[in-house]
Motif scaffolding. Structure first.
Motif, short mmCIF file in Angstrom:
data_model
loop_
_atom_site.label_atom_id
_atom_site.label_comp_id
_atom_site.label_asym_id
_atom_site.label_seq_id
_atom_site.Cartn_x
_atom_site.Cartn_y
_atom_site.Cartn_z
N ALA A 157 -6.83 0.39 1.54
CA ALA A 157 -5.83 0.17 0.49
C ALA A 157 -5.34 -1.28 0.51
O ALA A 157 -5.28 -1.95 -0.52
CB ALA A 157 -4.66 1.13 0.67
N VAL A 158 -5.02 -1.78 1.70
CA VAL A 158 -4.53 -3.15 1.81
C VAL A 158 -5.62 -4.14 1.37
O VAL A 158 -5.37 -5.11 0.67
CB VAL A 158 -4.06 -3.46 3.26
CG1 VAL A 158 -3.69 -4.92 3.41
CG2 VAL A 158 -2.87 -2.58 3.61
N PRO B 162 0.86 -1.18 0.00
CA PRO B 162 0.00 0.00 0.00
C PRO B 162 0.90 1.23 0.00
O PRO B 162 1.93 1.24 0.69
CB PRO B 162 -0.75 -0.11 1.32
CG PRO B 162 0.15 -0.90 2.21
CD PRO B 162 0.97 -1.81 1.33
N ASP C 163 -2.90 4.76 -2.82
CA ASP C 163 -4.08 5.22 -2.08
C ASP C 163 -4.38 6.70 -2.35
O ASP C 163 -4.43 7.51 -1.44
CB ASP C 163 -3.85 4.99 -0.58
CG ASP C 163 -5.14 5.08 0.22
OD1 ASP C 163 -6.21 5.18 -0.40
OD2 ASP C 163 -5.06 5.07 1.46
#
Lengths: 121, 235
Positions: free
Chosen positions: B70-71, B13, B41
Motif C-alpha cells: 500500500a505504501v 495507507p 488497501d
C-alpha cells in the motif's frame, strides 16, 4: 524382475504419458512440465535398466536398489515444490504490480470524484 | 523549477479506518497546503468514501496488499506525478499531525534524504505492549549492528523522504515492517537518514494489526528479509 520395479516402470511410464498429454492439451505449461518429465524419465530409465540402478545404488551405499528409486522420486518432488514456491512468489509480485496499476488507473479515469459504489458494505 | 517550493505529498495507507481517517485527512488539509493521498488497501468499509469526502485523493487497491504494498503505491503515485517529497503517516490518529513540519524541515534544508519520526527521542507518552517493545529493541539492535545509523525507533511509520528515495522505493519496497528493511536499503544506497522526536499516541480506534503470536512470526520474517537485503543485489 521383482514386483517393485515392475510397479515403478508402470507408474513412471503412466506419469510420463499423462504429463505429455496435459502439455499437448495446453492444460500444463511447458515450463512447469520440464521437471515432471525429467523426473519420470529418470525413474523410468532406472527401472528398466536394472544394472544402472544397482550400480548407482551400490556406489552411493544403498543396499536395496529400489530404495534408490524412491530417493530419486523424493528429490524430484522436492525440486518441483521449490519450483512452485518460486513460481508463486513471481505471481505474487506480478499480482501486486497489477493491483497498484489498477488503483492508479482507476483514480485517473474517475478524476478522483467518486468511489466505486459496488465496493463497500 | 528550482525556485518553486518543493511539492509535498502526504501518503496515508489505510485499511478499515473509516472512523479515524476523515479526521486525520481534514486536520492535515486544514493545517497544511499539501496534497493528501490515501491508499485504501482493499478495505471493505467506508474508508475510501470518508477519505475522499475529507478532501484526499484516494487510490483504491482492488485487493489487500498489506502495508508495504500500500505504501509503495503511494511512492509510485508520487513518482508518477513528480512530487519532491513524500511524508508517510498513519490514518488511525497514532501520529501527531502537528509534527509534520519536524520531519519535513531537514529535507527542505537538504540535510537528509530521509527523516524518521521517533517516539523514543525526547519525552514520550508512548506505552507499547511488551511484545512490541521487545520487537522494537530487537530491530533496533539489528539496524544498529548492520548499518551505520543509530536508530531509536526502527518501526516508526512516520517519516518523510526525498525524490531520490521515492524513485527507489517505487520499484523496491519491502512488505511487512517495511521501515526496518528500509534502513538496510538506505544504508546500501548511502542515503542520509535522520531521526527527529515526534509524539505518538496509543491507537484511539481499532486494534493493532499485531498480536503476540504474529509478532514472533513477523520478527523472524523481517529479520530474515533484513539480512537477505544485506546481501541482495539492489538498484
Amino acid at each position: 524382475m521383482n514386483r517393485v520395479t515392475l510397479f515403478s516402470i508402470c507408474a513412471s511410464g503412466a506419469l510420463l504419458l499423462y504429463i505429455l498429454e496435459m502439455v499437448r492439451r495446453r492444460k500444463l505449461r511447458e515450463e512447469y512440465s520440464i521437471l515432471w518429465l525429467a523426473g519420470s524419465v529418470v525413474i523410468l530409465v532406472l527401472s528398466i535398466n536394472q544394472d544402472w540402478l544397482v550400480g548407482i545404488a551400490h556406489a552411493v551405499g544403498i543396499a536395496y536398489p529400489p530404495s534408490f528409486l524412491f530417493l530419486v522420486g523424493i528429490l524430484f518432488i522436492l525440486l518441483i515444490l521449490i519450483h512452485f514456491s518460486i513460481a508463486i512468489s513471481k505471481l505474487h509480485q506480478m499480482n501486486k504490480k497489477m493491483a497498484q496499476e489498477i488503483a492508479m488507473m482507476k483514480e485517473k479515469a474517475t478524476g478522483g470524484t467518486s468511489g466505486d459504489p459496488s465496493i463497500g458494505p | 523549477m528550482e525556485s518553486n517550493p518543493p511539492s509535498v505529498l502526504i501518503v496515508i495507507p489505510a485499511y478499515r479506518e473509516e472512523r479515524t481517517i476523515g479526521q486525520v485527512v481534514s486536520a492535515i488539509r486544514e493545517t497544511f497546503p499539501y496534497d493528501v493521498l490515501v491508499v485504501n488497501d482493499g478495505s471493505p468499509d467506508r474508508t475510501s468514501d470518508v477519505a475522499r469526502e475529507a478532501g484526499a485523493t484516494v487510490l483504491d487497491l482492488p485487493c489487500n496488499l498489506g502495508i508495504g504494498g500500500a505504501v509503495q503505491t503511494g511512492f509510485l503515485y508520487a513518482r508518477d506525478r513528480g512530487y519532491d517529497i513524500v511524508v508517510r503517516i498513519d490514518g488511525d490518529g497514532q501520529h501527531e499531525i502537528g509534527d509534520i513540519p519536524k520531519v519535513l524541515e531537514p529535507l527542505l534544508a537538504g540535510r537528509a534524504d530521509a527523516v524518521i519520526g521517533s517516539r523514543f527521542l525526547g519525552e514520550t507518552e508512548y506505552r507499547g505492549s511488551i511484545p512490541r517493545i521487545f520487537g522494537i529493541r530487537h530491530f533496533r539492535g539489528l539496524v544498529n549492528l548492520f548499518t551505520g545509523y543509530s536508530v531509536t525507533d526502527p518501526t516508526s511509520g512516520f517519516f518523510a523522504i526525498n525524490r531520490r528515495l521515492i524513485d527507489f522505493y517505487a520499484d523496491n519496497y519491502p512488505s511487512d515492517y517495511p521501515e526496518v528493511d528500509s534502513y538496510i536499503l538506505m544504508h546500501r544506497l548511502g542515503a542520509r537518514a535522520l531521526e527527529v522526536p515526534v509524539r505518538m499516541y496509543d491507537r484511539t480506534e481499532g486494534k493493532s494489526s499485531i498480536t503476540a503470536f504474529r509478532a514472533v512470526y513477523y520478527m523472524v520474517k523481517v529479520t530474515l528479509s533484513f539480512l537477505i537485503n544485506r546481501i541482495r543485489r539492489i538498484g
